[in-house]
Design an enzyme around this catalytic site. Structure first.
Site, PDB file in Angstrom:
ATOM      1  CG  ASP A   4      -3.129   1.916  -2.006  1.00  0.00           C
ATOM      2  OD1 ASP A   4      -4.304   1.727  -2.366  1.00  0.00           O
ATOM      3  OD2 ASP A   4      -2.656   1.431  -0.967  1.00  0.00           O
ATOM      4  CG  HIS A  50      -1.600  -1.132   1.654  1.00  0.00           C
ATOM      5  ND1 HIS A  50      -2.972  -1.192   1.585  1.00  0.00           N
ATOM      6  CD2 HIS A  50      -1.198  -2.334   2.144  1.00  0.00           C
ATOM      7  CE1 HIS A  50      -3.384  -2.377   2.014  1.00  0.00           C
ATOM      8  NE2 HIS A  50      -2.329  -3.098   2.354  1.00  0.00           N
ATOM      9  CG  HIS A 102      -4.970  -1.631  -1.061  1.00  0.00           C
ATOM     10  ND1 HIS A 102      -5.287  -0.492  -0.350  1.00  0.00           N
ATOM     11  CD2 HIS A 102      -5.932  -2.533  -0.739  1.00  0.00           C
ATOM     12  CE1 HIS A 102      -6.372  -0.712   0.373  1.00  0.00           C
ATOM     13  NE2 HIS A 102      -6.773  -1.940   0.151  1.00  0.00           N
ATOM     14  CD  GLU A 155      -0.861   1.350   4.641  1.00  0.00           C
ATOM     15  OE1 GLU A 155      -0.464   2.210   3.815  1.00  0.00           O
ATOM     16  OE2 GLU A 155      -2.054   0.988   4.732  1.00  0.00           O
TER      17      GLU A 155
END
Length: 253
Positions: free
Chosen positions: A142, A25, A132, A90
């Protein structure tokens, strides 16, 4: 092992099986600090296993053995509970809303090391290292078209394919929204086989366009318009071939 900074998040629950997928992500917030705070906020009910800052620092939020809350609704290769099946990472970047920009070398180097470290503990095939936006193409974009998927694949993680000119030419002209026929059947079947939730069929409808756009964002970033030109389709064919054979790097050209 790599150096990680512990930043425990309360936002997780139990897994039902070992993870066999990796979902990347971007944070999509103005700063990494704000993103980290949100991922650790019990009221937000979101999290990830790791966060990688632009300067290369790696934060561990949730133990890999637990189910973090990062993917949301989506599907990949028939899996509909992607949180249960995956490890979520992330990557700090403002994203398309707050000033999307290239990912720094230090950040990508740390990410590559992290992915390699994760894969020493879990069996995660290259065709299950995804964006993602791959599992949720109707609502996510993303980590986006600036993410260096080729560099990741060259380091041994994920898939990448660059077709020769003759392969592109052999596939002919464009397929786009409103088209029907055998070419669309083959395209939709290929996207479904690769992993997208798109079901086989003969209509190039809005859902097909969305899936093609997500595919392009990952594997054809020079063109992200939902139109399946010859190069888009040649890349898909090559990736399907690559996913079915053993490859040291996950890269064919």
């Amino acid at each position: 092992m790599i150096d990680v900074i512990e930043a425990p998040s309360p936002n997780f629950d139990a897994r039902r099986a070992p993870p066999d997928m990796l979902v990347l992500h971007y944070t999509g917030m103005a700063t990494g600090e704000a993103a980290l705070a949100r991922l650790c906020d019990p009221e937000a009910k979101v999290s990830a296993h790791y966060l990688v800052e632009e300067d290369g620092r790696v934060f561990r939020l949730v133990p890999e053995e637990r189910r973090a809350w990062h993917a949301g609704r989506g599907v990949w290769r028939g899996e509909t509970d992607c949180n249960a099946a995956s490890i979520g990472v992330e990557i700090v970047n403002p994203g398309h809303e707050f000033g999307y920009r290239a990912f720094p070398d230090a950040q990508i180097a740390s990410l590559i090391a992290l992915v390699g470290d994760i894969r020493t503990r879990w069996t995660i095939p290259d065709n299950r290292i995804i964006a993602h936006s791959d599992l949720a193409p109707d609502r996510k974009e993303d980590p986006g078209e600036l993410f260096p998927w080729k560099r990741l694949a060259e380091a041994g993680h994920g898939l990448w394919f660059e077709p020769a000119a003759e392969r592109i030419k052999a596939l002919g002209g464009l397929l786009q929204k409103g088209d029907q026929g055998v070419g669309v059947v083959v395209l939709r079947a290929g996207l479904h086989r690769l992993g997208y939730g798109l079901q086989p069929g003969g209509d190039y409808d809005a859902e097909t366009e969305t899936a093609v756009r997500a595919f392009q964002r990952h594997w054809r970033p020079a063109r992200i318009d939902g139109v399946a030109d010859g190069e888009t389709r040649a890349r898909l064919v090559g990736l399907l071939q690559l996913a079915s054979v053993e490859s040291v790097t996950g890269v064919l050209d």
